[in-house]
Design a protein around this motif. Structure first.
Motif, short mmCIF file in Angstrom:
data_model
loop_
_atom_site.label_atom_id
_atom_site.label_comp_id
_atom_site.label_asym_id
_atom_site.label_seq_id
_atom_site.Cartn_x
_atom_site.Cartn_y
_atom_site.Cartn_z
N TYR A 39 27.61 8.49 1.46
CA TYR A 39 26.17 8.26 1.49
C TYR A 39 25.78 6.97 0.77
CZ TYR A 39 25.53 13.04 3.16
OH TYR A 39 25.56 14.19 3.90
N ALA A 40 26.72 6.02 0.69
CA ALA A 40 26.47 4.81 -0.08
C ALA A 40 25.30 4.01 0.48
CB ALA A 40 27.72 3.94 -0.11
N LYS A 41 25.11 4.03 1.79
CA LYS A 41 24.02 3.29 2.39
C LYS A 41 22.69 3.96 2.06
CE LYS A 41 22.50 1.26 6.75
NZ LYS A 41 22.78 1.13 8.20
N ALA A 42 21.69 3.15 1.68
CA ALA A 42 20.39 3.70 1.30
C ALA A 42 19.74 4.43 2.47
CB ALA A 42 19.48 2.58 0.82
N ILE A 43 19.08 5.54 2.16
CA ILE A 43 18.37 6.29 3.20
C ILE A 43 17.07 5.56 3.54
CG2 ILE A 43 19.36 8.48 2.50
CD1 ILE A 43 16.75 9.10 1.02
N SER A 44 16.47 5.93 4.65
CA SER A 44 15.27 5.23 5.10
C SER A 44 14.08 5.57 4.21
CB SER A 44 14.95 5.62 6.55
OG SER A 44 14.46 6.96 6.59
N ILE A 45 13.10 4.69 4.21
CA ILE A 45 11.90 4.90 3.41
C ILE A 45 11.13 6.11 3.90
CG2 ILE A 45 10.34 3.44 4.76
CD1 ILE A 45 10.61 3.53 0.92
N ALA A 78 10.43 13.35 1.07
CA ALA A 78 10.91 13.99 -0.16
C ALA A 78 9.89 13.85 -1.29
CB ALA A 78 12.24 13.37 -0.58
N ILE A 79 9.36 12.65 -1.49
CA ILE A 79 8.48 12.41 -2.63
C ILE A 79 7.17 13.17 -2.50
CG2 ILE A 79 7.10 10.39 -1.94
CD1 ILE A 79 9.12 10.53 -5.17
N GLU A 80 6.73 13.43 -1.27
CA GLU A 80 5.48 14.17 -1.07
C GLU A 80 5.61 15.65 -1.43
OE1 GLU A 80 2.40 13.25 -0.41
OE2 GLU A 80 2.91 11.11 -0.32
N LYS A 81 6.85 16.09 -1.69
CA LYS A 81 7.05 17.47 -2.14
C LYS A 81 6.74 17.65 -3.62
CE LYS A 81 10.52 18.51 1.39
NZ LYS A 81 11.90 18.98 1.68
N VAL A 82 6.52 16.53 -4.31
CA VAL A 82 6.19 16.57 -5.74
C VAL A 82 4.69 16.79 -5.89
CG1 VAL A 82 6.16 15.25 -7.89
CG2 VAL A 82 8.09 15.02 -6.31
N GLU A 120 0.83 -1.21 0.00
CA GLU A 120 0.00 0.00 0.00
C GLU A 120 0.86 1.26 0.00
OE1 GLU A 120 -2.67 -0.06 3.25
OE2 GLU A 120 -3.80 -1.81 2.55
N ASP A 121 2.09 1.14 0.48
CA ASP A 121 2.92 2.33 0.68
C ASP A 121 4.21 2.35 -0.13
OD1 ASP A 121 1.24 3.50 2.72
OD2 ASP A 121 1.95 1.91 4.05
N VAL A 122 4.64 1.19 -0.67
CA VAL A 122 5.99 1.12 -1.25
C VAL A 122 6.00 0.29 -2.53
CG1 VAL A 122 8.38 0.36 -0.88
CG2 VAL A 122 7.09 1.37 1.01
N PHE A 123 6.75 0.80 -3.54
CA PHE A 123 7.14 -0.01 -4.70
C PHE A 123 8.49 -0.64 -4.38
CE2 PHE A 123 4.91 3.57 -6.83
CZ PHE A 123 3.96 2.87 -7.58
N VAL A 143 10.70 2.50 -3.39
CA VAL A 143 10.21 3.86 -3.66
C VAL A 143 8.87 4.04 -2.96
CG1 VAL A 143 9.55 5.52 -5.43
CG2 VAL A 143 11.34 3.83 -5.92
N PRO A 144 8.75 5.05 -2.10
CA PRO A 144 7.46 5.28 -1.43
C PRO A 144 6.39 5.68 -2.43
CG PRO A 144 8.98 7.09 -0.99
CD PRO A 144 9.77 6.04 -1.69
#
Length: 411
Positions: free
Chosen positions: A387-393, A399-403, A276-279, A293-294
């Motif tokens: 920053y090689a380690k992936a950031i948290s969902i 970030a994505i909600e700013k689109v 429901e929340d993530v691809f 990807v959220p």
């Protein structure tokens, strides 16, 4: 071969009936004395005469069967013939064929025919199919390699004609015709692979790798950079797709706009990889492309509808599968037709949705390496290693909600 032999008194004649449609051009049939009453020897001579006549028939039909194929058969017959007298007979027939070929095709082709038949030149057809069949790369890449190598073979029909200077001049010619530098580099890559394969066979007269350290002319067409769509243009494309009842295409546009995912990533998404929340994108062309990807709040209703309605296990159902197993080709074509009808040129493609999302995130102040995690870009340089380690969902979701786009409510 007995069907092509007629005995007249003490001698055998080679004969071949011409197809009715070509008799006005070539006559009723070909007939020529083999000059011998020995049936075995006559059969050898007749086989080569008939092969030449069949080639003339194909050429009269407008079919370019490749005159070198006949030369290769001569070569095999001569090499496999153990009887010295019969081998001399074959070579005598070969000289007659070369003489005839010189009259019809010119000295250059006649000499090439003779050299191939006598084993001093080697046509690519002896190796090309085997090279192609042993490639262990993806089917799509193998197909492209084969097409590119065929372009090379058209320029250099025999292996011994290839040298570094000739290759450089050929590439200069491609540049002059407007072939881009990127395309030339792709062609070189395929040809280098092919030449490496040929080197296994120690072909006499074959030069070492002629595609290494080739200097390309800085000419040819340069691809115009892709441009992002404006947000209102994306909405217009979505509206056009809806009005044309291309609902799957409309869904694809909305998903691309709010995720920045590549078209092949979206078309290969399985329902089991979408919550429901993530691809969870697991089928990507790069390792960096494998990512979570959220799901933007604006497209959650679309995701729910697609998940609930899927009957084939894919989020975007019932897509046509291409010959290489991909599901995105048809959708890419449909999008291309749609955006062209909307007045957009070649610099705006489905990938431009990705550029739009990245631009929007940059303008919203999202960190570069957070954006890279969202869209699946490689992180480069010293900072990238940090920053090689992936950031948290959760960080990605903020970030994505700013689109935002001026869509009506999506359902």
């Amino acid at each position: 071969m007995a069907d092509y032999l007629e005995k007249r008194r003490q001698l055998y004649y080679a004969v071949l009936t011409v197809p009715k449609a070509l008799q006005a051009v070539l006559g009723l049939r070909f007939v020529k004395s083999t000059g011998t009453g020995d049936k075995r020897r006559a059969s050898i001579i007749a086989s080569q005469l008939v092969a030449g006549w069949k080639l003339q028939i194909e050429q009269a039909k407008g079919n370019d069967t490749g005159f070198l194929a006949d030369a290769i058969q001569f070569r095999a017959d001569i090499e496999n013939e153990l009887d010295a007298e019969h081998r001399d007979t074959l070579e005598s027939v070969l000289l007659d064929r070369v003489s005839t070929l010189e009259q019809s095709q010119g000295f250059t082709q006649a000499k090439q025919f003779y050299d191939v038949a006598m084993g001093t030149q080697t046509p690519h057809s002896l190796y090309f199919d085997n090279w192609k069949s042993q490639l262990t790369i993806s089917p799509r890449t193998a197909e492209q390699y084969a097409k590119d190598v065929k372009v090379f073979i058209e320029q250099f029909p025999v292996i011994e004609d290839v040298n570094k200077k000739g290759v450089s001049l050929w590439l200069d010619g491609l540049s002059a015709k407007g072939v881009s530098r990127d395309t030339q580099l792709r062609i070189i890559k395929g040809c280098r692979n092919y030449w490496k394969y040929l080197s296994r066979y120690n072909i006499k007269g074959m030069v070492e790798q002629p595609f290494n350290q080739v200097i390309l002319a800085d000419k040819g067409k340069k691809k115009a950079p892709r441009e992002p769509f404006e947000p209102h243009e994306i909405v217009e494309l979505w509206s056009m797709a809806k009005s044309r009842q291309e609902d799957t295409l409309a869904d694809l546009i909305a998903l691309g706009a709010y995720t920045g995912a590549r078209i092949e990533e979206l078309c290969s998404l399985m329902v089991k990889d979408v919550s429901e929340d993530v691809f969870n994108i697991i089928d990507s062309k790069t390792s960096a492309g494998v990512r979570a990807v959220p799901i933007h709040s604006h497209i959650k209703p679309i995701i729910k509808r697609l998940r609930d309605g899927s009957q084939d296990g894919y989020l975007l159902p019932n897509l046509t599968v291409g010959k290489f197993g991909d599901r995105s080709n048809t959708m890419s074509t449909r999008f291309s037709k749609l955006k062209t009808k909307a007045g957009h040129g070649h610099t705006k493609v489905f990938h431009s949705l990705r550029h739009t999302l990245v631009t929007t995130l940059v303008n919203a102040g999202v960190m570069e390496f957070h954006i890279a995690d969202i869209v699946g870009h490689e992180k480069k340089g010293v900072t990238g290693n940090v920053y090689a380690k992936a950031i948290s969902i959760d960080v990605k979701r903020v970030a994505i909600e700013k689109v935002s786009y001026p869509f009506p409510e999506l359902t």
